[in-house]
Design a protein around this motif. Structure first.
Motif, PDB file in Angstrom:
ATOM      1  N   SER A 130       0.828  -1.342   0.046  1.00 31.70           N
ATOM      2  CA  SER A 130      -0.077  -0.044   0.075  1.00 31.70           C
ATOM      3  C   SER A 130       0.881   1.238  -0.248  1.00 31.70           C
ATOM      4  O   SER A 130       0.422   2.235  -0.374  1.00 31.70           O
ATOM      5  N   GLU A 131       2.143   1.360   0.504  1.00 31.98           N
ATOM      6  CA  GLU A 131       2.990   2.381   0.702  1.00 31.98           C
ATOM      7  C   GLU A 131       3.863   2.648  -0.586  1.00 31.98           C
ATOM      8  O   GLU A 131       4.159   3.640  -1.024  1.00 31.98           O
ATOM      9  N   ALA A 134       2.832   1.129  -3.882  1.00 27.20           N
ATOM     10  CA  ALA A 134       1.919   1.324  -5.111  1.00 27.20           C
ATOM     11  C   ALA A 134       1.253   2.768  -5.321  1.00 27.20           C
ATOM     12  O   ALA A 134       1.040   3.494  -4.424  1.00 27.20           O
ATOM     13  N   THR A 135       0.799   3.187  -6.426  1.00 30.11           N
ATOM     14  CA  THR A 135       0.240   4.540  -6.915  1.00 30.11           C
ATOM     15  C   THR A 135      -0.873   4.538  -6.249  1.00 30.11           C
ATOM     16  O   THR A 135      -1.474   3.155  -6.065  1.00 30.11           O
ATOM     17  N   ARG A 191      -3.242   1.035  -5.778  1.00 31.54           N
ATOM     18  CA  ARG A 191      -3.081   0.378  -4.366  1.00 31.54           C
ATOM     19  C   ARG A 191      -4.024  -0.742  -4.028  1.00 31.54           C
ATOM     20  O   ARG A 191      -3.621  -1.619  -3.272  1.00 31.54           O
ATOM     21  N   SER A 209      10.013   1.830   1.101  1.00 28.27           N
ATOM     22  CA  SER A 209       8.780   2.467   1.240  1.00 28.27           C
ATOM     23  C   SER A 209       9.043   3.913   1.291  1.00 28.27           C
ATOM     24  O   SER A 209       9.654   4.574   2.136  1.00 28.27           O
TER      25      SER A 209
END
Length: 156
Positions: A82-83, A85-86, A90, A148
């Protein structure tokens, strides 16, 4: 350990450790740590059956370590995805992770069923050994993954 509840408790311990591991090491190094812990647990499980005589205590110790790694993974992997990915990708990235877990359970059930027909040690060594595939890939691929951005900003 008589029931799955104890192994679930070990996974909960892994979940609790994941929070501190993520903040201390970063997301990428936490992925590597999770993979290494899992590999160690599985190797302890597999080697419990070597030498002709099974060692139940060693098997349980390996299962405990592997369960802790599972607790780490269910926290660290979605956070990392989640951190990194765009915004648009996400939800898809985290959903794919969940679907891969489901496919892994289906594959594991098939392997256990297929190997259950065997009367040799391969009936239990193959399913246990296959647990090495995912963490090994995770450890080998992790050096090529970015850290990240959120963790980097948080650490300054």
């Amino acid at each position: 350990m008589k029931t799955w509840k104890e192994l679930t408790a070990c996974a909960v311990i892994g979940c609790l450790i994941a929070m501190y591991l993520n903040n201390l090491l970063g997301r990428r190094l936490s992925l590597v740590t999770t993979g290494v812990v899992s590999i160690i647990g599985v190797l302890i499980e597999v080697t419990s059956a070597t030498g002709g005589k099974g060692r139940f205590g060693q098997f349980v110790a390996g299962k405990v370590i592997a369960s802790i790694a599972m607790g780490l993974a269910v926290n660290i992997v979605p956070i990392y995805l989640s951190e990194t990915a765009t915004g648009a990708a996400r939800g898809f990235a985290v959903s794919v992770y969940q679907n891969i877990q489901i496919l892994g359970v289906i594959l594991a059930a098939g392997v256990v069923y297929a190997s259950s027909k065997s009367q040799t040690p391969s009936a239990y060594l193959i399913p246990m050994g296959l647990q090495l595939i995912a963490p090994t890939i995770m450890v080998l691929v992790s050096p090529f993954l970015p850290e990240s951005p959120r963790w980097l900003v948080w650490k300054g």
